[in-house]
Motif scaffolding. Structure first.
Motif, PDB file in Angstrom:
ATOM      1  N   PRO A   1     -34.711  -3.810  -3.652  1.00  0.00           N
ATOM      2  CA  PRO A   1     -35.510  -4.992  -3.982  1.00  0.00           C
ATOM      3  C   PRO A   1     -35.709  -5.097  -5.491  1.00  0.00           C
ATOM      4  O   PRO A   1     -35.652  -4.101  -6.211  1.00  0.00           O
ATOM      5  N   GLY A   2     -35.923  -6.307  -5.962  1.00  0.00           N
ATOM      6  CA  GLY A   2     -36.121  -6.503  -7.387  1.00  0.00           C
ATOM      7  C   GLY A   2     -36.890  -7.778  -7.669  1.00  0.00           C
ATOM      8  O   GLY A   2     -37.266  -8.525  -6.755  1.00  0.00           O
TER       9      GLY A   2
ATOM     10  N   ARG B   1     -32.222  -1.139   8.389  1.00  0.00           N
ATOM     11  CA  ARG B   1     -33.308  -0.231   7.993  1.00  0.00           C
ATOM     12  C   ARG B   1     -34.607  -1.004   7.766  1.00  0.00           C
ATOM     13  O   ARG B   1     -35.691  -0.556   8.165  1.00  0.00           O
ATOM     14  N   ILE B   2     -34.504  -2.159   7.116  1.00  0.00           N
ATOM     15  CA  ILE B   2     -35.699  -2.969   6.869  1.00  0.00           C
ATOM     16  C   ILE B   2     -36.297  -3.451   8.187  1.00  0.00           C
ATOM     17  O   ILE B   2     -37.516  -3.364   8.399  1.00  0.00           O
ATOM     18  N   ARG B   3     -35.459  -3.949   9.077  1.00  0.00           N
ATOM     19  CA  ARG B   3     -35.954  -4.446  10.363  1.00  0.00           C
ATOM     20  C   ARG B   3     -36.597  -3.339  11.191  1.00  0.00           C
ATOM     21  O   ARG B   3     -37.665  -3.540  11.804  1.00  0.00           O
ATOM     22  N   THR B   4     -35.979  -2.171  11.205  1.00  0.00           N
ATOM     23  CA  THR B   4     -36.534  -1.051  11.965  1.00  0.00           C
ATOM     24  C   THR B   4     -37.866  -0.605  11.377  1.00  0.00           C
ATOM     25  O   THR B   4     -38.834  -0.321  12.102  1.00  0.00           O
TER      26      THR B   4
ATOM     27  N   ASN C   1     -43.791  -0.455  11.426  1.00  0.00           N
ATOM     28  CA  ASN C   1     -44.921  -0.553  10.490  1.00  0.00           C
ATOM     29  C   ASN C   1     -45.439  -1.986  10.395  1.00  0.00           C
ATOM     30  O   ASN C   1     -45.514  -2.563   9.304  1.00  0.00           O
ATOM     31  N   PRO C   2     -45.815  -2.569  11.513  1.00  0.00           N
ATOM     32  CA  PRO C   2     -46.241  -3.973  11.477  1.00  0.00           C
ATOM     33  C   PRO C   2     -47.516  -4.205  10.659  1.00  0.00           C
ATOM     34  O   PRO C   2     -47.641  -5.242  10.003  1.00  0.00           O
ATOM     35  N   ALA C   3     -48.441  -3.262  10.695  1.00  0.00           N
ATOM     36  CA  ALA C   3     -49.703  -3.457   9.976  1.00  0.00           C
ATOM     37  C   ALA C   3     -49.476  -3.515   8.464  1.00  0.00           C
ATOM     38  O   ALA C   3     -50.045  -4.374   7.772  1.00  0.00           O
TER      39      ALA C   3
ATOM     40  N   ALA D   1     -39.438   0.870   2.790  1.00  0.00           N
ATOM     41  CA  ALA D   1     -38.463   0.752   3.881  1.00  0.00           C
ATOM     42  C   ALA D   1     -37.137   1.427   3.530  1.00  0.00           C
ATOM     43  O   ALA D   1     -36.429   1.909   4.414  1.00  0.00           O
ATOM     44  N   LEU D   2     -36.816   1.476   2.230  1.00  0.00           N
ATOM     45  CA  LEU D   2     -35.520   2.010   1.788  1.00  0.00           C
ATOM     46  C   LEU D   2     -35.654   3.351   1.086  1.00  0.00           C
ATOM     47  O   LEU D   2     -34.727   3.802   0.408  1.00  0.00           O
TER      48      LEU D   2
END
Length: 245
Positions: free
Chosen positions: A121-122, A148-151, A156-158, A240-241
């Protein structure tokens, strides 16, 4: 205290309008000095001035004012696989990238993507008459990165909602931008409360900068404020990454 000098002037916007109307190598060659003086040099000065306040937001991010291989995109378009064969971009852009990607950045390749060009991300800045904006996120990530982001979002929905659903974030950026899948990706629950976010192909947020803002002496301050506001999204995507923020 002396009054701040604006980075851009009406001549900046006029050059970009003229380029859009005269997008040829012959015209650009005849007006290259105007591009250098009205667009490139002021933009590089802004990029250099952004580095310190950007590092105050996150020490991991780089605003690189090098004329070649830095944050600013080349004015030349890559037309090899494009239907539009006009040789120049009638806009100016810059991406401020995570330092973990520095080792693989190649000179002159800053326009291979915007915020997500190397799957990190940037922050981003786009200058075009009547259509300027700034913001951040990750754009067109590779399939494995997107998974990876979707998982991470499912698990981690909160924290996702805290990063992107706060009143302050929504007031500035509204909904996230970018493309989304038309169908639910395989392996994800169609009834998940965040299914619209899971379907995203891009995770980006942006805010418009009108022409008056672009020409104002406090442009730097305004951009930095918006980068602070988009910081929670960038921070979440770094998590996430497995990147530091």
């Amino acid at each position: 205290m002396p009054k701040a000098t604006p980075y851009f002037t009406p001549a900046t916007l006029q050059f970009l309008r003229d380029l859009a109307a005269n997008n040829s190598r012959e015209w650009f060659t005849a007006h290259k000095r105007d591009y250098e003086q009205q667009v490139k040099l002021p933009f590089l000065r802004l990029i250099g001035d952004l580095d310190a306040p950007l590092k105050a937001i996150s020490a991991q991010y780089v605003a690189n004012p090098k004329p070649v291989g830095g944050s600013m995109f080349r004015i030349h378009r890559d037309t090899r696989f494009a239907a539009d064969k006009t040789p120049y971009k009638p806009w100016a852009g810059a991406s401020f990238y995570h330092q973990a990607t520095r080792a693989v950045i190649r000179g002159g390749d800053a326009d291979q993507g915007t915020m997500g060009r190397l799957d990190a991300p940037g922050f981003y800045l786009h200058i075009k008459p009547g259509d300027s904006f700034c913001g951040g996120g990750i754009w067109h990530p590779q399939p494995e990165t997107l998974k990876r982001i979707r998982t991470y979002l499912v698990n981690n929905p909160a924290s996702w909602k805290a990063a992107t659903r706060s009143a302050a974030f929504r007031k500035t950026f509204g909904d996230l931008g970018g493309d989304s899948a038309k169908r639910v990706p395989a392996g994800y629950d169609p009834a998940h409360e965040l299914i619209d976010d899971i379907k995203r192909k891009d995770y980006i947020a942006s805010v418009a900068l009108d022409d008056d803002t672009l020409l104002a002496p406090d442009l730097l301050k305004r951009i930095v404020r918006h980068y602070e506001q988009v910081g929670p999204l960038i921070d979440w995507l770094c998590g996430a990454l497995d990147l530091d923020y």
